[in-house]
Motif scaffolding. Structure first.
Motif, mmCIF file in Angstrom:
data_model
loop_
_atom_site.group_PDB
_atom_site.id
_atom_site.type_symbol
_atom_site.label_atom_id
_atom_site.label_comp_id
_atom_site.label_asym_id
_atom_site.label_seq_id
_atom_site.Cartn_x
_atom_site.Cartn_y
_atom_site.Cartn_z
ATOM 1 N N PRO A 189 0.813 -1.233 0.000
ATOM 2 C CA PRO A 189 0.000 0.000 0.000
ATOM 3 C C PRO A 189 0.838 1.271 0.000
ATOM 4 C CG PRO A 189 -0.911 -1.593 1.531
ATOM 5 C CD PRO A 189 0.405 -2.144 1.089
ATOM 6 N N LEU A 190 1.979 1.256 0.710
ATOM 7 C CA LEU A 190 2.845 2.431 0.698
ATOM 8 C C LEU A 190 3.503 2.641 -0.663
ATOM 9 C CD1 LEU A 190 4.646 2.080 4.157
ATOM 10 C CD2 LEU A 190 2.848 3.708 3.545
ATOM 11 N N ALA A 191 3.726 1.544 -1.377
ATOM 12 C CA ALA A 191 4.440 1.613 -2.659
ATOM 13 C C ALA A 191 3.520 1.905 -3.834
ATOM 14 C CB ALA A 191 5.187 0.296 -2.893
ATOM 15 N N ARG A 192 2.284 2.260 -3.588
ATOM 16 C CA ARG A 192 1.336 2.458 -4.678
ATOM 17 C C ARG A 192 1.786 3.492 -5.711
ATOM 18 N NH1 ARG A 192 -4.535 3.198 -2.574
ATOM 19 N NH2 ARG A 192 -3.935 1.156 -1.739
ATOM 20 N N PRO A 193 2.312 4.674 -5.294
ATOM 21 C CA PRO A 193 2.771 5.619 -6.330
ATOM 22 C C PRO A 193 3.903 5.070 -7.185
ATOM 23 C CG PRO A 193 2.507 6.724 -4.216
ATOM 24 C CD PRO A 193 2.394 5.266 -3.946
ATOM 25 N N ALA A 194 4.882 4.421 -6.548
ATOM 26 C CA ALA A 194 5.977 3.839 -7.328
ATOM 27 C C ALA A 194 5.483 2.714 -8.228
ATOM 28 C CB ALA A 194 7.070 3.338 -6.393
ATOM 29 N N LEU A 198 5.799 2.558 -12.292
ATOM 30 C CA LEU A 198 6.381 1.410 -12.982
ATOM 31 C C LEU A 198 5.375 0.763 -13.931
ATOM 32 C CD1 LEU A 198 8.759 -0.525 -13.355
ATOM 33 C CD2 LEU A 198 7.922 -1.812 -11.371
ATOM 34 N N ALA A 199 4.117 0.690 -13.510
ATOM 35 C CA ALA A 199 3.089 0.083 -14.362
ATOM 36 C C ALA A 199 2.869 0.900 -15.630
ATOM 37 C CB ALA A 199 1.779 -0.054 -13.580
ATOM 38 N N ILE A 200 2.814 2.220 -15.487
ATOM 39 C CA ILE A 200 2.593 3.078 -16.651
ATOM 40 C C ILE A 200 3.762 2.982 -17.617
ATOM 41 C CG2 ILE A 200 2.367 5.481 -17.406
ATOM 42 C CD1 ILE A 200 0.835 6.000 -14.808
ATOM 43 N N LEU A 201 4.989 3.071 -17.093
ATOM 44 C CA LEU A 201 6.161 2.991 -17.963
ATOM 45 C C LEU A 201 6.252 1.629 -18.652
ATOM 46 C CD1 LEU A 201 8.821 4.781 -15.710
ATOM 47 C CD2 LEU A 201 7.521 5.739 -17.635
ATOM 48 N N THR A 202 5.921 0.561 -17.922
ATOM 49 C CA THR A 202 5.960 -0.778 -18.512
ATOM 50 C C THR A 202 4.901 -0.935 -19.585
ATOM 51 O OG1 THR A 202 6.753 -1.685 -16.409
ATOM 52 C CG2 THR A 202 5.870 -3.235 -17.995
ATOM 53 N N PHE A 203 3.701 -0.439 -19.322
ATOM 54 C CA PHE A 203 2.634 -0.541 -20.318
ATOM 55 C C PHE A 203 2.993 0.221 -21.585
ATOM 56 C CE2 PHE A 203 -1.311 0.490 -22.410
ATOM 57 C CZ PHE A 203 -2.088 -0.651 -22.251
ATOM 58 N N LEU A 204 3.526 1.433 -21.419
ATOM 59 C CA LEU A 204 3.931 2.216 -22.590
ATOM 60 C C LEU A 204 5.025 1.507 -23.372
ATOM 61 C CD1 LEU A 204 4.005 5.831 -21.106
ATOM 62 C CD2 LEU A 204 2.196 4.752 -22.446
ATOM 63 N N MET A 271 7.378 11.100 -8.508
ATOM 64 C CA MET A 271 8.623 11.805 -8.770
ATOM 65 C C MET A 271 8.901 12.895 -7.740
ATOM 66 S SD MET A 271 9.954 10.293 -11.311
ATOM 67 C CE MET A 271 9.536 9.262 -12.719
ATOM 68 N N THR A 272 7.850 13.484 -7.194
ATOM 69 C CA THR A 272 8.038 14.642 -6.312
ATOM 70 C C THR A 272 7.930 14.296 -4.833
ATOM 71 O OG1 THR A 272 5.683 15.181 -6.511
ATOM 72 C CG2 THR A 272 7.195 16.236 -8.059
ATOM 73 N N ALA A 273 7.059 13.353 -4.507
ATOM 74 C CA ALA A 273 6.809 13.075 -3.105
ATOM 75 C C ALA A 273 7.847 12.159 -2.488
ATOM 76 C CB ALA A 273 5.416 12.461 -2.926
ATOM 77 N N GLY A 274 8.507 11.369 -3.324
ATOM 78 C CA GLY A 274 9.518 10.465 -2.792
ATOM 79 C C GLY A 274 8.897 9.195 -2.281
ATOM 80 N N GLY A 275 9.679 8.467 -1.479
ATOM 81 C CA GLY A 275 9.309 7.121 -1.119
ATOM 82 C C GLY A 275 8.176 7.007 -0.144
ATOM 83 N N SER A 276 8.382 7.366 1.096
ATOM 84 C CA SER A 276 7.453 6.993 2.157
ATOM 85 C C SER A 276 6.199 7.826 2.200
ATOM 86 C CB SER A 276 8.166 7.082 3.520
ATOM 87 O OG SER A 276 8.613 8.402 3.743
#
Length: 278
Positions: A189-194, A198-204, A271-276
């Motif tokens: 759940p924390l990794a949802r933005p990352a 990754l999903a968008i870049l992989t799909f493209l 890209m802007t909010a970072g990891g956690s």
């Protein structure tokens, strides 16, 4: 004063943006013009940004008689399958490398980093030979499986999980939760933005991929949309006209545009909010 500066900044940025969009707008315009008009005219007015005379026959004929719907479906299956596979492999491998201690962890991490330096074209011959020996060419799994282990995806998720504060994981361990439950109920759940990035870049990447489908798919029923359109454009004499080719290009690029417009906020947030902060 700030409003005037903002106005001039938007104006200055709008001009190069419009120039960048001109080829796309031109493609859309040509797709709505009759093929007989495009074939016989030499006037530049027929190739303007405003389609005249206007017709939707190219799109109707494309879906009624062509193989584009089948190629479109193939690309959708391959892109979705590859995206799910990359997420599964990258998230599990990234979490293991970032949070778990196991034997040969350092060599595995070094191998992942080396994988970032190896061009994908360098492994085409071994991949082709391996899948040929298995008899898997001209199939969906031959188009999906070679792209599931992506070093950049593992590295991206590993860096994200490293940035998550250890207090969160330690608090879960005090409650008697194992590492698998921590990974599934806390880390993912924390990794949802990352993961969305990754999903968008992989799909493209999967949707626009041309080289591996060209190598692996020799039967037209397994062509992806990029390979199918290239087969039409490479033999223009057998195509149904310029308008049909442009309509195929619009149909091929439409999912990519919609995907970015819908999910671009996740990319910006990652890209802007970072990891956690996900």
């Amino acid at each position: 004063m700030m409003n005037r500066r903002y106005y001039w900044l938007v104006t200055a940025l709008s001009l190069p943006a419009f120039l960048w969009l001109v080829p796309t707008l031109w493609m859309v315009s040509l797709s709505f013009q009759p093929n007989d008009v495009l074939a016989r005219t030499t006037s530049s007015t027929a190739f303007g940004l405003v389609p005249w005379p206007f017709t939707a026959d190219n799109y109707v004929a494309l879906f009624a008689f062509g193989q584009t719907p089948m190629w479109f479906l193939n690309s959708l299956i391959v892109a979705v399958g590859m995206t799910l596979g990359v997420l599964a492999v990258s998230c599990t491998a990234g979490y293991a490398l970032a949070r778990l201690d196991f034997r040969f962890k350092s060599p595995v991490m070094i191998l992942c980093l080396i994988g970032l330096m190896v061009p994908e074209q360098a492994v085409f011959i071994p991949l082709y030979t391996m899948f040929a020996d298995l008899g898997w060419h001209n199939s969906y799994h031959a188009l999906i499986l070679p792209r599931m282990a992506v070093p950049i995806g593992v590295f991206l998720m590993m860096q994200f999980f490293k940035a998550v504060p250890s207090d969160i994981e330690e608090a879960a361990r005090l409650d008697g939760v194992g590492w698998l439950q921590i990974f599934w109920y806390v880390m993912l759940p924390l990794a949802r933005p990352a993961m969305m990035t990754l999903a968008i870049l992989t799909f493209l990447y999967a949707w626009n991929d041309y080289l591996w489908p060209l190598v692996s798919a020799q039967q037209r029923e397994y062509f992806t949309i990029t390979l199918g359109l290239a087969s039409i454009q490479s033999n223009f004499a057998q195509s149904e006209g310029l308008g049909r080719v442009m309509a195929s290009g619009v149909i091929a690029s439409l999912p990519v545009v919609l995907l970015f417009l819908i999910f671009q906020r996740y990319v910006v947030k990652a890209m802007t909010a970072g990891g956690s902060k996900g």
